[in-house]
Design a protein around this motif. Sequence first.
Motif, PDB file in Angstrom:
ATOM      1  N   LEU A  68       7.242  54.626  40.296  1.00  0.00           N
ATOM      2  CA  LEU A  68       7.308  54.108  38.928  1.00  0.00           C
ATOM      3  C   LEU A  68       5.917  53.988  38.341  1.00  0.00           C
ATOM      4  O   LEU A  68       4.907  54.183  39.028  1.00  0.00           O
ATOM      5  CB  LEU A  68       8.000  52.744  38.941  1.00  0.00           C
ATOM      6  CG  LEU A  68       7.383  51.687  39.860  1.00  0.00           C
ATOM      7  CD1 LEU A  68       6.456  50.753  39.079  1.00  0.00           C
ATOM      8  CD2 LEU A  68       8.453  50.889  40.569  1.00  0.00           C
ATOM      9  N   PHE A 127       3.851  51.213  35.675  1.00  0.00           N
ATOM     10  CA  PHE A 127       3.990  49.887  35.083  1.00  0.00           C
ATOM     11  C   PHE A 127       2.736  49.515  34.309  1.00  0.00           C
ATOM     12  O   PHE A 127       1.645  50.015  34.573  1.00  0.00           O
ATOM     13  CB  PHE A 127       4.275  48.835  36.165  1.00  0.00           C
ATOM     14  CG  PHE A 127       3.133  48.633  37.139  1.00  0.00           C
ATOM     15  CD1 PHE A 127       2.202  47.613  36.934  1.00  0.00           C
ATOM     16  CD2 PHE A 127       2.979  49.443  38.250  1.00  0.00           C
ATOM     17  CE1 PHE A 127       1.143  47.407  37.809  1.00  0.00           C
ATOM     18  CE2 PHE A 127       1.936  49.253  39.147  1.00  0.00           C
ATOM     19  CZ  PHE A 127       1.011  48.233  38.920  1.00  0.00           C
ATOM     20  N   GLU A 164      -0.547  52.657  31.796  1.00  0.00           N
ATOM     21  CA  GLU A 164       0.338  52.441  32.939  1.00  0.00           C
ATOM     22  C   GLU A 164      -0.378  52.757  34.256  1.00  0.00           C
ATOM     23  O   GLU A 164      -1.240  53.640  34.318  1.00  0.00           O
ATOM     24  CB  GLU A 164       1.598  53.321  32.815  1.00  0.00           C
ATOM     25  CG  GLU A 164       2.517  52.914  31.679  1.00  0.00           C
ATOM     26  CD  GLU A 164       2.250  53.597  30.370  1.00  0.00           C
ATOM     27  OE1 GLU A 164       3.082  53.471  29.446  1.00  0.00           O
ATOM     28  OE2 GLU A 164       1.184  54.267  30.252  1.00  0.00           O
ATOM     29  N   ILE A 207       7.649  45.476  42.966  1.00  0.00           N
ATOM     30  CA  ILE A 207       6.710  46.546  42.636  1.00  0.00           C
ATOM     31  C   ILE A 207       5.454  46.395  43.489  1.00  0.00           C
ATOM     32  O   ILE A 207       4.875  45.309  43.597  1.00  0.00           O
ATOM     33  CB  ILE A 207       6.341  46.507  41.145  1.00  0.00           C
ATOM     34  CG1 ILE A 207       7.585  46.721  40.278  1.00  0.00           C
ATOM     35  CG2 ILE A 207       5.275  47.548  40.822  1.00  0.00           C
ATOM     36  CD1 ILE A 207       7.324  46.538  38.787  1.00  0.00           C
ATOM     37  N   ARG A 248       5.949  45.371  32.280  1.00  0.00           N
ATOM     38  CA  ARG A 248       6.663  46.443  31.595  1.00  0.00           C
ATOM     39  C   ARG A 248       6.741  47.673  32.490  1.00  0.00           C
ATOM     40  O   ARG A 248       5.765  48.059  33.116  1.00  0.00           O
ATOM     41  CB  ARG A 248       5.929  46.802  30.307  1.00  0.00           C
ATOM     42  CG  ARG A 248       6.443  48.074  29.630  1.00  0.00           C
ATOM     43  CD  ARG A 248       5.581  48.465  28.436  1.00  0.00           C
ATOM     44  NE  ARG A 248       5.977  49.761  27.886  1.00  0.00           N
ATOM     45  CZ  ARG A 248       5.436  50.923  28.262  1.00  0.00           C
ATOM     46  NH1 ARG A 248       4.472  50.930  29.176  1.00  0.00           N
ATOM     47  NH2 ARG A 248       5.848  52.056  27.720  1.00  0.00           N
ATOM     48  N   TYR A 249       7.933  48.284  32.548  1.00  0.00           N
ATOM     49  CA  TYR A 249       8.071  49.597  33.153  1.00  0.00           C
ATOM     50  C   TYR A 249       7.730  50.648  32.098  1.00  0.00           C
ATOM     51  O   TYR A 249       8.283  50.633  30.999  1.00  0.00           O
ATOM     52  CB  TYR A 249       9.506  49.841  33.625  1.00  0.00           C
ATOM     53  CG  TYR A 249       9.900  49.131  34.899  1.00  0.00           C
ATOM     54  CD1 TYR A 249       9.561  49.669  36.137  1.00  0.00           C
ATOM     55  CD2 TYR A 249      10.626  47.945  34.870  1.00  0.00           C
ATOM     56  CE1 TYR A 249       9.939  49.040  37.323  1.00  0.00           C
ATOM     57  CE2 TYR A 249      11.004  47.307  36.043  1.00  0.00           C
ATOM     58  CZ  TYR A 249      10.662  47.858  37.267  1.00  0.00           C
ATOM     59  OH  TYR A 249      11.043  47.234  38.420  1.00  0.00           O
ATOM     60  N   CYS A 307       8.650  56.817  33.878  1.00  0.00           N
ATOM     61  CA  CYS A 307       8.391  56.887  35.318  1.00  0.00           C
ATOM     62  C   CYS A 307       7.566  58.096  35.738  1.00  0.00           C
ATOM     63  O   CYS A 307       7.138  58.191  36.898  1.00  0.00           O
ATOM     64  CB  CYS A 307       9.699  56.831  36.098  1.00  0.00           C
ATOM     65  SG  CYS A 307      10.879  58.143  35.693  1.00  0.00           S
ATOM     66  N   GLY A 366       9.358  53.884  27.770  1.00  0.00           N
ATOM     67  CA  GLY A 366       9.783  53.160  28.949  1.00  0.00           C
ATOM     68  C   GLY A 366      11.258  52.826  28.890  1.00  0.00           C
ATOM     69  O   GLY A 366      11.871  52.812  27.808  1.00  0.00           O
ATOM     70  N   GLY A 407      13.407  56.432  33.343  1.00  0.00           N
ATOM     71  CA  GLY A 407      13.136  55.429  34.370  1.00  0.00           C
ATOM     72  C   GLY A 407      14.326  54.495  34.522  1.00  0.00           C
ATOM     73  O   GLY A 407      15.429  54.786  34.059  1.00  0.00           O
ATOM     74  N   PRO A 408      14.162  53.374  35.211  1.00  0.00           N
ATOM     75  CA  PRO A 408      12.896  52.726  35.543  1.00  0.00           C
ATOM     76  C   PRO A 408      12.093  53.400  36.656  1.00  0.00           C
ATOM     77  O   PRO A 408      10.890  53.192  36.755  1.00  0.00           O
ATOM     78  CB  PRO A 408      13.334  51.320  35.990  1.00  0.00           C
ATOM     79  CG  PRO A 408      14.717  51.538  36.543  1.00  0.00           C
ATOM     80  CD  PRO A 408      15.320  52.586  35.665  1.00  0.00           C
ATOM     81  N   TRP A 409      12.768  54.197  37.492  1.00  0.00           N
ATOM     82  CA  TRP A 409      12.077  54.801  38.621  1.00  0.00           C
ATOM     83  C   TRP A 409      12.385  56.285  38.683  1.00  0.00           C
ATOM     84  O   TRP A 409      13.417  56.748  38.203  1.00  0.00           O
ATOM     85  CB  TRP A 409      12.543  54.192  39.964  1.00  0.00           C
ATOM     86  CG  TRP A 409      12.777  52.738  39.936  1.00  0.00           C
ATOM     87  CD1 TRP A 409      11.861  51.760  39.658  1.00  0.00           C
ATOM     88  CD2 TRP A 409      14.018  52.053  40.196  1.00  0.00           C
ATOM     89  NE1 TRP A 409      12.458  50.518  39.723  1.00  0.00           N
ATOM     90  CE2 TRP A 409      13.774  50.665  40.053  1.00  0.00           C
ATOM     91  CE3 TRP A 409      15.297  52.482  40.543  1.00  0.00           C
ATOM     92  CZ2 TRP A 409      14.775  49.703  40.245  1.00  0.00           C
ATOM     93  CZ3 TRP A 409      16.292  51.544  40.731  1.00  0.00           C
ATOM     94  CH2 TRP A 409      16.022  50.172  40.584  1.00  0.00           C
ATOM     95  N   GLN A 441      18.727  50.719  32.501  1.00  0.00           N
ATOM     96  CA  GLN A 441      17.852  50.591  31.339  1.00  0.00           C
ATOM     97  C   GLN A 441      18.479  49.602  30.353  1.00  0.00           C
ATOM     98  O   GLN A 441      19.690  49.421  30.337  1.00  0.00           O
ATOM     99  CB  GLN A 441      17.672  51.941  30.624  1.00  0.00           C
ATOM    100  CG  GLN A 441      17.043  53.036  31.451  1.00  0.00           C
ATOM    101  CD  GLN A 441      16.778  54.298  30.628  1.00  0.00           C
ATOM    102  OE1 GLN A 441      17.125  54.375  29.453  1.00  0.00           O
ATOM    103  NE2 GLN A 441      16.148  55.275  31.254  1.00  0.00           N
TER     104      GLN A 441
END
Length: 281
Positions: A4, A6, A12, A23, A62-63, A66, A107, A182-184, A273
């Motif tokens: 990810l 962040f 990020e 994380i 925050r994400y 990704c 994001g 994302g998130p990943w 999400q």
Amino acid sequence: MKLLRFGPKGAERPGMLDADGAIRDLSAHVADIADDVLTPAGLARLATIDPACLPLVEGGVRYGPCVGHVGKFICIGLNYSDHAEETGASVPSEPVMFMKATSALSGPNDPIIQPRGSTKLDWEVELAVVIGNRVAYADEKEAAAAIAGYCICNDVSERAFQLERQGQWAKGKGCDSFGPIGPWLVTADEVGDASDLAMWLEVNGRRFQDGSTRTMIYKPAFLVSYISQFMSLQPGDIISTGTPAGVGLGQSPPLYLNPGDTVELGIAGLGTQRQAVVAAR
């Protein structure tokens, strides 16, 4: 692995999710989740790292999208049999391709910005493929090996721009914030078979999409192979593979998003999400 990014927009940092869902900061090992980090060799190096040895990222963060340094953001239209049926379209004899602007990337929990003049803002939960190896003219075996992993994409669409402004899909697909990912990024080895993943989307708590990748017409490896006949694919390129039934356009009567609405979506194994709809300033 679940990889990810962040931190604040434009700043990020790379991270990894540990077994407890926390994380961990990868900044000491890689500059970003991008480029050569996504190759088989780059992912193999990351797999040797024990997440417990990485700095823990504490507090709410925050994400970001990704994947960083995305060169191409390619989408496939009408790739689910049930979605084609609800829109009254024929199942395409070949994949329908279009591009989203990379500036549409956002994001997974960033706001959806309703553009000025928008009247038909729509949602689409999609499985996105992330490329990890350069491929051109690939067969399906080579294409499968080129997939670094998968993530969720909300292929946000403005249907009036897309369908009523001379039929140029890019107008209704590439607006800022129209590509939350994302998130990943979940690596392909962890996802395994991506052809039967449950996927869903809700608006203001009401479920509209409740489908599965099993109704996908053209599967990920085929799509990577097919697209590579027209253009080379590079590490970090994203292919969003289409959506099942339940979009706003397919409702009777059609139903669209407005500022104040909340969209939540997810795919099994890939996370969730959540986006608030806001008006463009």
